[in-house]
Design a protein around this motif. Structure first.
Motif, PDB file in Angstrom:
ATOM      1  N   LYS A  31      12.659   6.769  12.008  1.00 17.44           N
ATOM      2  CA  LYS A  31      12.976   5.354  12.197  1.00 17.44           C
ATOM      3  C   LYS A  31      13.173   5.050  13.676  1.00 17.44           C
ATOM      4  CE  LYS A  31      14.988   4.244   7.737  1.00 17.44           C
ATOM      5  NZ  LYS A  31      16.248   4.201   6.990  1.00 17.44           N
ATOM      6  N   LYS A  91      13.354  13.841   3.241  1.00 14.34           N
ATOM      7  CA  LYS A  91      13.159  13.389   4.626  1.00 14.34           C
ATOM      8  C   LYS A  91      11.776  12.762   4.790  1.00 14.34           C
ATOM      9  CE  LYS A  91      12.440  16.525   7.706  1.00 14.34           C
ATOM     10  NZ  LYS A  91      12.624  17.756   8.502  1.00 14.34           N
ATOM     11  N   LYS A 103       9.866  11.542   2.465  1.00 10.34           N
ATOM     12  CA  LYS A 103       9.684  10.382   1.595  1.00 10.34           C
ATOM     13  C   LYS A 103       9.778   9.076   2.379  1.00 10.34           C
ATOM     14  CE  LYS A 103      11.255  11.834  -2.806  1.00 10.34           C
ATOM     15  NZ  LYS A 103      12.371  11.993  -3.717  1.00 10.34           N
ATOM     16  N   GLU A 104      10.827   8.990   3.228  1.00 15.05           N
ATOM     17  CA  GLU A 104      11.032   7.772   4.038  1.00 15.05           C
ATOM     18  C   GLU A 104       9.851   7.540   4.965  1.00 15.05           C
ATOM     19  OE1 GLU A 104      14.729   7.446   6.234  1.00 15.05           O
ATOM     20  OE2 GLU A 104      15.653   8.684   4.659  1.00 15.05           O
ATOM     21  N   MET A 116       6.876   6.240   2.960  1.00 11.05           N
ATOM     22  CA  MET A 116       7.110   4.858   2.535  1.00 11.05           C
ATOM     23  C   MET A 116       6.906   3.896   3.707  1.00 11.05           C
ATOM     24  SD  MET A 116       7.599   4.633  -0.648  1.00 11.05           S
ATOM     25  CE  MET A 116       8.346   5.269  -2.138  1.00 11.05           C
ATOM     26  N   SER A 117       7.199   4.384   4.920  1.00  9.00           N
ATOM     27  CA  SER A 117       7.073   3.508   6.097  1.00  9.00           C
ATOM     28  C   SER A 117       5.610   3.206   6.418  1.00  9.00           C
ATOM     29  CB  SER A 117       7.761   4.143   7.312  1.00  9.00           C
ATOM     30  OG  SER A 117       6.953   5.190   7.843  1.00  9.00           O
TER      31      SER A 117
END
Ligand SMILES: [Zn+2]
Length: 456
Positions: A10, A369, A371-372, A375-376
Protein backbone atom coordinates in the motif's frame (compact mmCIF):
# COMPACT_ATOMS: atom_id res chain seq x y z
CA UNK A 1 9.91 0.70 -14.03
CA UNK A 2 8.90 1.23 -10.41
CA UNK A 3 9.48 -1.78 -8.25
CA UNK A 4 7.79 -2.37 -4.95
CA UNK A 5 8.03 -5.31 -2.64
CA UNK A 6 5.15 -7.39 -1.30
CA UNK A 7 5.53 -5.86 2.15
CA UNK A 8 4.85 -2.43 0.67
CA UNK A 9 1.61 -3.27 -1.04
CA UNK A 10 0.00 0.00 0.00
CA UNK A 11 2.29 2.81 -1.18
CA UNK A 12 1.14 6.41 -0.80
CA UNK A 13 -1.40 7.67 -3.30
CA UNK A 14 1.05 9.52 -5.51
CA UNK A 15 3.30 6.51 -5.98
CA UNK A 16 0.27 4.28 -6.52
CA UNK A 17 -0.91 6.52 -9.36
CA UNK A 18 2.51 6.49 -11.04
CA UNK A 19 2.68 2.74 -10.77
CA UNK A 20 -0.81 2.26 -12.11
CA UNK A 21 -0.19 4.59 -15.04
CA UNK A 22 2.87 2.62 -16.12
CA UNK A 23 1.06 -0.63 -15.57
CA UNK A 24 -2.13 0.39 -17.33
CA UNK A 25 -0.11 1.51 -20.37
CA UNK A 26 1.82 -1.75 -20.46
CA UNK A 27 -1.34 -3.81 -20.08
CA UNK A 28 -3.01 -1.86 -22.88
CA UNK A 29 -0.02 -2.63 -25.13
CA UNK A 30 -0.28 -6.32 -24.24
CA UNK A 31 -3.95 -6.40 -25.24
CA UNK A 32 -3.31 -4.40 -28.41
CA UNK A 33 -0.64 -6.83 -29.56
CA UNK A 34 -2.77 -9.89 -28.72
CA UNK A 35 -5.71 -8.55 -30.73
CA UNK A 36 -3.80 -7.28 -33.75
CA UNK A 37 -0.81 -9.60 -33.89
CA UNK A 38 -1.84 -12.69 -31.90
CA UNK A 39 -0.78 -16.21 -32.77
CA UNK A 40 -2.86 -18.30 -30.37
CA UNK A 41 -5.75 -18.88 -32.78
CA UNK A 42 -3.49 -20.06 -35.61
CA UNK A 43 -1.67 -22.43 -33.24
CA UNK A 44 -4.97 -23.78 -31.97
CA UNK A 45 -6.02 -24.47 -35.56
CA UNK A 46 -2.99 -26.73 -36.00
CA UNK A 47 -3.34 -28.46 -32.63
CA UNK A 48 -7.09 -29.06 -33.12
CA UNK A 49 -7.38 -29.73 -36.84
CA UNK A 50 -4.02 -31.20 -37.82
CA UNK A 51 -3.45 -33.26 -34.67
CA UNK A 52 -6.93 -33.56 -33.16
CA UNK A 53 -8.12 -35.40 -30.03
CA UNK A 54 -5.07 -36.48 -28.00
CA UNK A 55 -5.88 -38.82 -25.17
CA UNK A 56 -2.91 -39.88 -23.03
CA UNK A 57 -0.94 -42.70 -24.63
CA UNK A 58 -2.37 -42.10 -28.12
CA UNK A 59 -0.27 -41.35 -31.22
CA UNK A 60 -1.98 -37.92 -31.34
CA UNK A 61 -0.80 -37.11 -27.80
CA UNK A 62 2.72 -37.98 -28.92
CA UNK A 63 2.35 -35.71 -31.97
CA UNK A 64 1.14 -32.92 -29.70
CA UNK A 65 4.28 -33.30 -27.57
CA UNK A 66 6.46 -32.90 -30.65
CA UNK A 67 4.38 -29.95 -31.86
CA UNK A 68 4.67 -28.14 -28.51
CA UNK A 69 8.39 -28.76 -28.27
CA UNK A 70 9.05 -27.49 -31.80
CA UNK A 71 6.83 -24.44 -31.36
CA UNK A 72 8.59 -23.30 -28.20
CA UNK A 73 11.98 -23.94 -29.78
CA UNK A 74 10.93 -21.88 -32.83
CA UNK A 75 9.85 -19.10 -30.47
CA UNK A 76 13.40 -19.05 -29.07
CA UNK A 77 12.67 -19.93 -25.46
CA UNK A 78 15.97 -20.07 -23.54
CA UNK A 79 15.45 -23.74 -22.90
CA UNK A 80 12.87 -26.33 -24.01
CA UNK A 81 12.76 -29.89 -22.69
CA UNK A 82 10.57 -32.93 -22.25
CA UNK A 83 9.85 -34.27 -18.77
CA UNK A 84 9.20 -38.03 -19.00
CA UNK A 85 6.17 -39.63 -17.32
CA UNK A 86 4.24 -42.87 -17.62
CA UNK A 87 0.56 -42.31 -18.40
CA UNK A 88 -2.58 -44.45 -18.31
CA UNK A 89 -3.47 -45.80 -21.73
CA UNK A 90 -7.18 -46.36 -22.16
CA UNK A 91 -8.72 -46.90 -25.60
CA UNK A 92 -12.38 -46.52 -26.55
CA UNK A 93 -12.56 -49.24 -29.18
CA UNK A 94 -15.57 -49.42 -31.48
CA UNK A 95 -18.36 -46.85 -31.37
CA UNK A 96 -20.69 -47.60 -28.47
CA UNK A 97 -24.34 -48.52 -28.97
CA UNK A 98 -27.38 -48.23 -26.71
CA UNK A 99 -31.17 -48.37 -26.85
CA UNK A 100 -34.17 -49.24 -24.77
CA UNK A 101 -37.47 -50.70 -25.85
CA UNK A 102 -40.97 -49.98 -24.59
CA UNK A 103 -43.96 -51.86 -26.05
CA UNK A 104 -41.99 -52.85 -29.11
CA UNK A 105 -40.84 -49.30 -29.76
CA UNK A 106 -37.08 -48.93 -29.84
CA UNK A 107 -35.47 -45.72 -28.59
CA UNK A 108 -31.85 -45.23 -29.63
CA UNK A 109 -29.68 -43.62 -26.98
CA UNK A 110 -26.59 -41.48 -27.67
CA UNK A 111 -23.94 -43.01 -25.41
CA UNK A 112 -20.18 -43.00 -24.82
CA UNK A 113 -18.01 -45.06 -22.51
CA UNK A 114 -16.44 -43.27 -19.54
CA UNK A 115 -12.66 -43.10 -19.50
CA UNK A 116 -11.23 -46.01 -17.54
CA UNK A 117 -14.32 -48.20 -17.90
CA UNK A 118 -14.18 -51.87 -18.82
CA UNK A 119 -16.07 -53.18 -21.85
CA UNK A 120 -19.45 -54.88 -21.82
CA UNK A 121 -19.74 -58.48 -22.99
CA UNK A 122 -18.94 -58.71 -26.68
CA UNK A 123 -22.61 -58.61 -27.69
CA UNK A 124 -23.51 -56.00 -25.11
CA UNK A 125 -25.54 -56.24 -21.92
CA UNK A 126 -29.23 -55.79 -21.28
CA UNK A 127 -31.16 -55.39 -18.06
CA UNK A 128 -33.81 -53.59 -16.08
CA UNK A 129 -32.97 -50.12 -14.90
CA UNK A 130 -32.94 -48.57 -11.43
CA UNK A 131 -32.87 -44.78 -11.50
CA UNK A 132 -31.14 -42.94 -8.66
CA UNK A 133 -30.19 -39.35 -8.00
CA UNK A 134 -26.95 -39.95 -6.18
CA UNK A 135 -24.36 -42.25 -4.66
CA UNK A 136 -25.98 -42.41 -1.22
CA UNK A 137 -29.34 -43.38 -2.69
CA UNK A 138 -27.64 -46.13 -4.70
CA UNK A 139 -25.77 -47.45 -1.66
CA UNK A 140 -28.97 -47.51 0.37
CA UNK A 141 -30.59 -49.76 -2.26
CA UNK A 142 -27.78 -52.28 -1.73
CA UNK A 143 -28.75 -55.77 -2.87
CA UNK A 144 -31.69 -54.42 -4.90
CA UNK A 145 -29.13 -53.35 -7.48
CA UNK A 146 -28.13 -56.94 -8.26
CA UNK A 147 -28.45 -57.69 -11.98
CA UNK A 148 -29.69 -54.16 -12.72
CA UNK A 149 -28.37 -51.27 -14.76
CA UNK A 150 -28.01 -48.37 -12.34
CA UNK A 151 -28.98 -45.04 -13.89
CA UNK A 152 -27.53 -41.95 -12.15
CA UNK A 153 -29.72 -39.04 -13.17
CA UNK A 154 -29.10 -36.03 -10.94
CA UNK A 155 -29.13 -32.99 -13.25
CA UNK A 156 -27.00 -29.82 -13.11
CA UNK A 157 -28.38 -27.13 -10.84
CA UNK A 158 -29.36 -24.53 -13.45
CA UNK A 159 -29.65 -21.78 -10.83
CA UNK A 160 -25.88 -21.69 -10.31
CA UNK A 161 -24.35 -18.85 -12.32
CA UNK A 162 -20.88 -20.40 -12.38
CA UNK A 163 -21.48 -23.65 -14.25
CA UNK A 164 -18.34 -25.24 -12.78
CA UNK A 165 -20.20 -25.29 -9.47
CA UNK A 166 -23.05 -27.24 -11.07
CA UNK A 167 -20.48 -29.64 -12.53
CA UNK A 168 -18.85 -30.01 -9.12
CA UNK A 169 -22.25 -30.82 -7.66
CA UNK A 170 -22.88 -33.70 -10.09
CA UNK A 171 -19.62 -35.23 -11.19
CA UNK A 172 -19.35 -37.67 -8.26
CA UNK A 173 -22.01 -39.77 -10.05
CA UNK A 174 -19.78 -40.10 -13.09
CA UNK A 175 -16.54 -40.64 -11.19
CA UNK A 176 -17.75 -43.04 -8.48
CA UNK A 177 -21.03 -44.52 -9.75
CA UNK A 178 -19.43 -47.82 -10.80
CA UNK A 179 -17.18 -47.95 -7.74
CA UNK A 180 -20.14 -47.68 -5.37
CA UNK A 181 -22.58 -50.06 -7.10
CA UNK A 182 -20.29 -52.84 -8.37
CA UNK A 183 -20.08 -54.49 -4.96
CA UNK A 184 -23.85 -55.01 -4.95
CA UNK A 185 -23.74 -56.96 -8.19
CA UNK A 186 -25.01 -54.24 -10.53
CA UNK A 187 -24.81 -55.24 -14.18
CA UNK A 188 -23.72 -51.85 -15.47
CA UNK A 189 -23.88 -48.13 -14.76
CA UNK A 190 -25.11 -45.30 -16.95
CA UNK A 191 -24.92 -41.65 -16.00
CA UNK A 192 -26.64 -38.52 -17.25
CA UNK A 193 -24.14 -36.37 -19.17
CA UNK A 194 -22.48 -33.53 -17.26
CA UNK A 195 -24.08 -30.47 -18.88
CA UNK A 196 -26.80 -27.85 -18.48
CA UNK A 197 -27.76 -28.32 -22.11
CA UNK A 198 -30.64 -30.62 -23.02
CA UNK A 199 -29.40 -32.24 -26.20
CA UNK A 200 -28.33 -35.46 -27.89
CA UNK A 201 -24.59 -35.25 -27.15
CA UNK A 202 -23.01 -37.73 -24.70
CA UNK A 203 -20.16 -36.39 -22.52
CA UNK A 204 -17.29 -38.66 -21.57
CA UNK A 205 -14.93 -38.10 -18.64
CA UNK A 206 -12.87 -40.02 -16.17
CA UNK A 207 -14.32 -42.61 -13.81
CA UNK A 208 -12.65 -44.75 -11.17
CA UNK A 209 -13.11 -48.21 -9.72
CA UNK A 210 -11.01 -47.24 -6.70
CA UNK A 211 -9.46 -50.39 -5.30
CA UNK A 212 -12.41 -52.74 -5.82
CA UNK A 213 -11.67 -56.28 -6.94
CA UNK A 214 -11.79 -57.26 -10.61
CA UNK A 215 -15.05 -59.24 -10.30
CA UNK A 216 -16.89 -56.20 -8.96
CA UNK A 217 -15.98 -53.93 -11.85
CA UNK A 218 -18.93 -53.09 -14.11
CA UNK A 219 -19.00 -51.23 -17.44
CA UNK A 220 -20.03 -47.59 -17.23
CA UNK A 221 -21.07 -44.98 -19.79
CA UNK A 222 -22.71 -41.56 -20.15
CA UNK A 223 -25.93 -40.95 -22.05
CA UNK A 224 -27.16 -37.65 -23.49
CA UNK A 225 -29.39 -35.44 -21.31
CA UNK A 226 -32.32 -35.74 -23.74
CA UNK A 227 -32.08 -39.52 -23.61
CA UNK A 228 -31.78 -39.37 -19.80
CA UNK A 229 -34.99 -37.34 -19.55
CA UNK A 230 -36.82 -39.69 -21.91
CA UNK A 231 -35.58 -42.80 -20.13
CA UNK A 232 -36.66 -41.36 -16.77
CA UNK A 233 -40.13 -40.60 -18.14
CA UNK A 234 -40.55 -44.04 -19.75
CA UNK A 235 -39.34 -45.77 -16.58
CA UNK A 236 -42.21 -44.20 -14.65
CA UNK A 237 -44.67 -45.63 -17.16
CA UNK A 238 -42.92 -48.96 -17.52
CA UNK A 239 -40.50 -49.79 -14.69
CA UNK A 240 -39.63 -53.17 -16.26
CA UNK A 241 -38.27 -51.74 -19.52
CA UNK A 242 -34.93 -53.13 -20.64
CA UNK A 243 -31.87 -51.05 -21.45
CA UNK A 244 -29.14 -52.35 -23.73
CA UNK A 245 -25.61 -51.07 -24.25
CA UNK A 246 -22.43 -52.27 -25.83
CA UNK A 247 -18.87 -50.95 -25.60
CA UNK A 248 -15.43 -52.43 -26.31
CA UNK A 249 -13.10 -50.04 -24.45
CA UNK A 250 -10.11 -51.29 -22.51
CA UNK A 251 -7.08 -50.24 -20.48
CA UNK A 252 -3.68 -51.10 -21.95
CA UNK A 253 -0.39 -51.02 -20.01
CA UNK A 254 0.84 -47.55 -19.02
CA UNK A 255 2.57 -45.73 -21.88
CA UNK A 256 5.58 -43.39 -21.90
CA UNK A 257 4.80 -39.70 -22.46
CA UNK A 258 6.00 -36.21 -21.50
CA UNK A 259 5.26 -32.82 -20.06
CA UNK A 260 6.63 -30.20 -22.46
CA UNK A 261 8.44 -27.35 -20.72
CA UNK A 262 9.72 -24.05 -22.12
CA UNK A 263 11.72 -21.63 -20.00
CA UNK A 264 12.72 -17.98 -20.16
CA UNK A 265 15.47 -17.25 -17.65
CA UNK A 266 14.73 -14.51 -15.13
CA UNK A 267 16.89 -11.39 -15.33
CA UNK A 268 16.97 -10.65 -11.58
CA UNK A 269 15.72 -13.73 -9.76
CA UNK A 270 16.53 -16.68 -12.03
CA UNK A 271 16.15 -19.08 -9.10
CA UNK A 272 12.52 -18.11 -8.58
CA UNK A 273 9.87 -19.51 -10.89
CA UNK A 274 6.52 -18.45 -12.28
CA UNK A 275 4.74 -21.27 -14.11
CA UNK A 276 1.99 -20.83 -16.70
CA UNK A 277 0.25 -23.81 -18.23
CA UNK A 278 -2.64 -25.89 -19.45
CA UNK A 279 -3.01 -29.53 -20.38
CA UNK A 280 -1.86 -30.95 -23.68
CA UNK A 281 -3.92 -34.15 -23.56
CA UNK A 282 -7.66 -34.12 -24.33
CA UNK A 283 -10.50 -36.58 -24.62
CA UNK A 284 -10.72 -38.51 -27.85
CA UNK A 285 -14.23 -37.68 -29.07
CA UNK A 286 -13.64 -34.12 -30.33
CA UNK A 287 -10.41 -32.27 -31.02
CA UNK A 288 -10.10 -30.75 -27.55
CA UNK A 289 -10.11 -27.15 -28.77
CA UNK A 290 -11.65 -25.66 -25.61
CA UNK A 291 -10.46 -28.42 -23.27
CA UNK A 292 -7.67 -27.65 -23.20
CA UNK A 293 -6.14 -26.64 -26.53
CA UNK A 294 -7.15 -23.08 -25.64
CA UNK A 295 -5.17 -23.16 -22.39
CA UNK A 296 -2.13 -24.55 -24.19
CA UNK A 297 -1.94 -21.90 -26.89
CA UNK A 298 -2.75 -19.12 -24.42
CA UNK A 299 0.07 -20.23 -22.13
CA UNK A 300 2.60 -20.24 -24.96
CA UNK A 301 1.25 -16.89 -26.13
CA UNK A 302 1.97 -15.39 -22.68
CA UNK A 303 5.70 -15.82 -23.28
CA UNK A 304 5.45 -14.49 -26.84
CA UNK A 305 3.41 -11.41 -25.87
CA UNK A 306 5.82 -10.50 -23.07
CA UNK A 307 8.76 -10.68 -25.48
CA UNK A 308 6.85 -8.81 -28.17
CA UNK A 309 6.24 -5.98 -25.70
CA UNK A 310 9.86 -5.82 -24.61
CA UNK A 311 9.17 -7.27 -21.17
CA UNK A 312 12.03 -9.40 -19.93
CA UNK A 313 10.77 -11.30 -16.88
CA UNK A 314 12.72 -10.78 -13.64
CA UNK A 315 11.78 -14.27 -12.48
CA UNK A 316 12.24 -17.39 -14.53
CA UNK A 317 9.09 -18.00 -16.54
CA UNK A 318 8.11 -21.59 -17.28
CA UNK A 319 5.44 -22.50 -19.80
CA UNK A 320 4.31 -26.04 -19.08
CA UNK A 321 2.18 -28.18 -21.39
CA UNK A 322 1.01 -30.77 -18.87
CA UNK A 323 0.24 -34.30 -20.02
CA UNK A 324 -2.57 -36.50 -18.72
CA UNK A 325 -4.80 -34.07 -16.80
CA UNK A 326 -7.93 -35.81 -18.02
CA UNK A 327 -7.41 -39.33 -16.75
CA UNK A 328 -4.70 -39.36 -14.14
CA UNK A 329 -3.06 -35.93 -13.65
CA UNK A 330 0.30 -37.68 -13.84
CA UNK A 331 1.87 -34.64 -15.56
CA UNK A 332 0.88 -32.16 -12.84
CA UNK A 333 2.04 -34.51 -10.11
CA UNK A 334 5.35 -35.16 -11.84
CA UNK A 335 6.08 -31.48 -12.40
CA UNK A 336 5.54 -30.71 -8.70
CA UNK A 337 7.54 -33.75 -7.66
CA UNK A 338 10.53 -32.67 -9.76
CA UNK A 339 10.25 -29.08 -8.53
CA UNK A 340 10.42 -30.30 -4.96
CA UNK A 341 13.24 -32.72 -5.66
CA UNK A 342 15.30 -29.94 -7.29
CA UNK A 343 14.49 -27.48 -4.48
CA UNK A 344 12.99 -25.03 -6.95
CA UNK A 345 11.41 -21.94 -5.45
CA UNK A 346 8.06 -21.52 -7.21
CA UNK A 347 6.48 -18.21 -6.28
CA UNK A 348 3.40 -18.29 -8.55
CA UNK A 349 1.58 -20.46 -11.06
CA UNK A 350 -1.31 -19.79 -13.42
CA UNK A 351 -3.45 -22.39 -15.17
CA UNK A 352 -5.91 -21.97 -18.02
CA UNK A 353 -8.28 -24.93 -18.20
CA UNK A 354 -11.78 -23.46 -18.36
CA UNK A 355 -12.15 -22.95 -22.10
CA UNK A 356 -11.26 -20.21 -24.56
CA UNK A 357 -14.19 -17.96 -23.72
CA UNK A 358 -14.53 -14.24 -22.88
CA UNK A 359 -12.41 -13.22 -19.89
CA UNK A 360 -14.18 -12.70 -16.58
CA UNK A 361 -11.32 -12.85 -14.08
CA UNK A 362 -9.01 -15.00 -12.02
CA UNK A 363 -9.45 -17.07 -8.91
CA UNK A 364 -6.50 -17.37 -6.60
CA UNK A 365 -5.22 -19.38 -3.70
CA UNK A 366 -2.59 -17.36 -1.82
CA UNK A 367 -1.45 -16.31 1.61
CA UNK A 368 -2.92 -13.25 3.32
CA UNK A 369 -0.19 -10.75 2.50
CA UNK A 370 -0.39 -11.35 -1.23
CA UNK A 371 -4.18 -11.38 -1.24
CA UNK A 372 -4.24 -7.60 -0.68
CA UNK A 373 -1.74 -7.10 -3.46
CA UNK A 374 -3.79 -9.10 -5.95
CA UNK A 375 -7.00 -7.36 -4.98
CA UNK A 376 -5.28 -4.02 -5.60
CA UNK A 377 -4.91 -4.99 -9.29
CA UNK A 378 -8.65 -5.05 -9.84
CA UNK A 379 -8.80 -1.53 -11.23
CA UNK A 380 -6.02 -2.33 -13.72
CA UNK A 381 -7.75 -5.44 -15.01
CA UNK A 382 -11.39 -4.33 -14.94
CA UNK A 383 -11.26 -2.42 -18.27
CA UNK A 384 -10.69 -5.80 -19.97
CA UNK A 385 -13.72 -7.47 -18.44
CA UNK A 386 -11.65 -9.02 -15.65
CA UNK A 387 -13.99 -8.12 -12.78
CA UNK A 388 -14.07 -11.43 -10.99
CA UNK A 389 -10.80 -11.49 -9.02
CA UNK A 390 -11.48 -13.65 -6.00
CA UNK A 391 -10.10 -16.40 -3.85
CA UNK A 392 -10.82 -19.92 -5.04
CA UNK A 393 -9.25 -22.99 -6.61
CA UNK A 394 -6.60 -22.77 -9.33
CA UNK A 395 -6.37 -25.91 -11.46
CA UNK A 396 -5.63 -29.62 -11.33
CA UNK A 397 -2.18 -29.38 -12.91
CA UNK A 398 -0.70 -26.63 -10.74
CA UNK A 399 -2.37 -27.44 -7.42
CA UNK A 400 0.26 -30.13 -6.59
CA UNK A 401 2.71 -27.19 -6.33
CA UNK A 402 0.78 -25.80 -3.37
CA UNK A 403 2.77 -24.88 -0.27
CA UNK A 404 2.72 -22.07 2.31
CA UNK A 405 4.21 -19.44 0.04
CA UNK A 406 3.21 -20.00 -3.59
CA UNK A 407 0.32 -18.06 -5.16
CA UNK A 408 -1.82 -20.21 -7.45
CA UNK A 409 -4.16 -18.72 -10.05
CA UNK A 410 -6.89 -20.08 -12.29
CA UNK A 411 -7.92 -18.12 -15.40
CA UNK A 412 -11.72 -17.75 -15.30
CA UNK A 413 -13.46 -17.04 -18.59
CA UNK A 414 -17.23 -16.94 -18.99
CA UNK A 415 -18.56 -20.41 -18.16
CA UNK A 416 -22.03 -20.40 -19.75
CA UNK A 417 -21.13 -22.44 -22.87
CA UNK A 418 -18.25 -24.52 -21.51
CA UNK A 419 -20.35 -27.54 -20.58
CA UNK A 420 -22.16 -27.52 -23.94
CA UNK A 421 -18.89 -28.86 -25.38
CA UNK A 422 -16.91 -30.31 -22.48
CA UNK A 423 -15.59 -33.85 -23.21
CA UNK A 424 -17.73 -34.29 -26.34
CA UNK A 425 -17.45 -34.80 -30.07
CA UNK A 426 -18.40 -31.12 -30.52
CA UNK A 427 -15.47 -29.68 -28.56
CA UNK A 428 -13.93 -28.56 -31.83
CA UNK A 429 -11.98 -25.60 -33.21
CA UNK A 430 -15.03 -23.97 -34.83
CA UNK A 431 -16.51 -23.45 -31.32
CA UNK A 432 -13.63 -21.13 -30.37
CA UNK A 433 -13.95 -17.43 -31.10
CA UNK A 434 -10.68 -15.82 -32.18
CA UNK A 435 -11.04 -12.60 -30.20
CA UNK A 436 -12.25 -14.35 -27.07
CA UNK A 437 -9.24 -16.68 -27.21
CA UNK A 438 -6.85 -13.76 -27.75
CA UNK A 439 -8.40 -11.71 -24.96
CA UNK A 440 -7.78 -14.68 -22.68
CA UNK A 441 -4.13 -14.88 -23.70
CA UNK A 442 -3.73 -11.15 -23.10
CA UNK A 443 -5.46 -11.40 -19.70
CA UNK A 444 -3.06 -14.10 -18.62
CA UNK A 445 -0.08 -12.12 -19.92
CA UNK A 446 -1.22 -9.04 -17.98
CA UNK A 447 -1.45 -11.09 -14.80
CA UNK A 448 1.98 -12.66 -15.33
CA UNK A 449 3.43 -9.20 -16.00
CA UNK A 450 2.04 -7.96 -12.65
CA UNK A 451 3.12 -11.07 -10.75
CA UNK A 452 6.62 -10.83 -12.16
CA UNK A 453 6.86 -7.14 -11.35
CA UNK A 454 5.43 -7.10 -7.83
CA UNK A 455 6.25 -10.46 -6.33
CA UNK A 456 9.70 -11.14 -5.02
ZN1 LIG B 1 -9.42 -29.70 -19.05
Amino acid sequence: MVLISCSKVKPNKEIQQTINKTDSTTIKHIFNSALTNGQSYQWLDVLSNDIGGRLSGSPEAQQAVKWGEKLMKDLKFDKVWLQPIMVPHWVRGEKEEAYFTVNNTKYNVPICALGGSISTLENGISGEVIEVKGLKEAEALGEKLRGKIVFFNRPFDDTLIKTFQAYGGCVDQRYSGAMVTGKFGALGVIVRSMTNSIDTIPHTGVMSYGDIVEEEKVPTAAISTKAANLLSKKLKENPALKFYFKQSCKTLPDAPSFNVIGEIKGSEFPEKYITVGGHLDSWDLGDGAHDDGAGIVQSIEVARLLTLNGIKPKHTLRVVLFMNEENGSRGGKKYAEEAKKNNENHIAALESDSGGFTPRGFSFDANGKNKELFMSWKSLLAPYGLHDINTGGSGADISPLKNDTISLFGYRPDSQRYFDYHHTAIDTFDKVNKRELELGAASMTALVYLLDKYLE
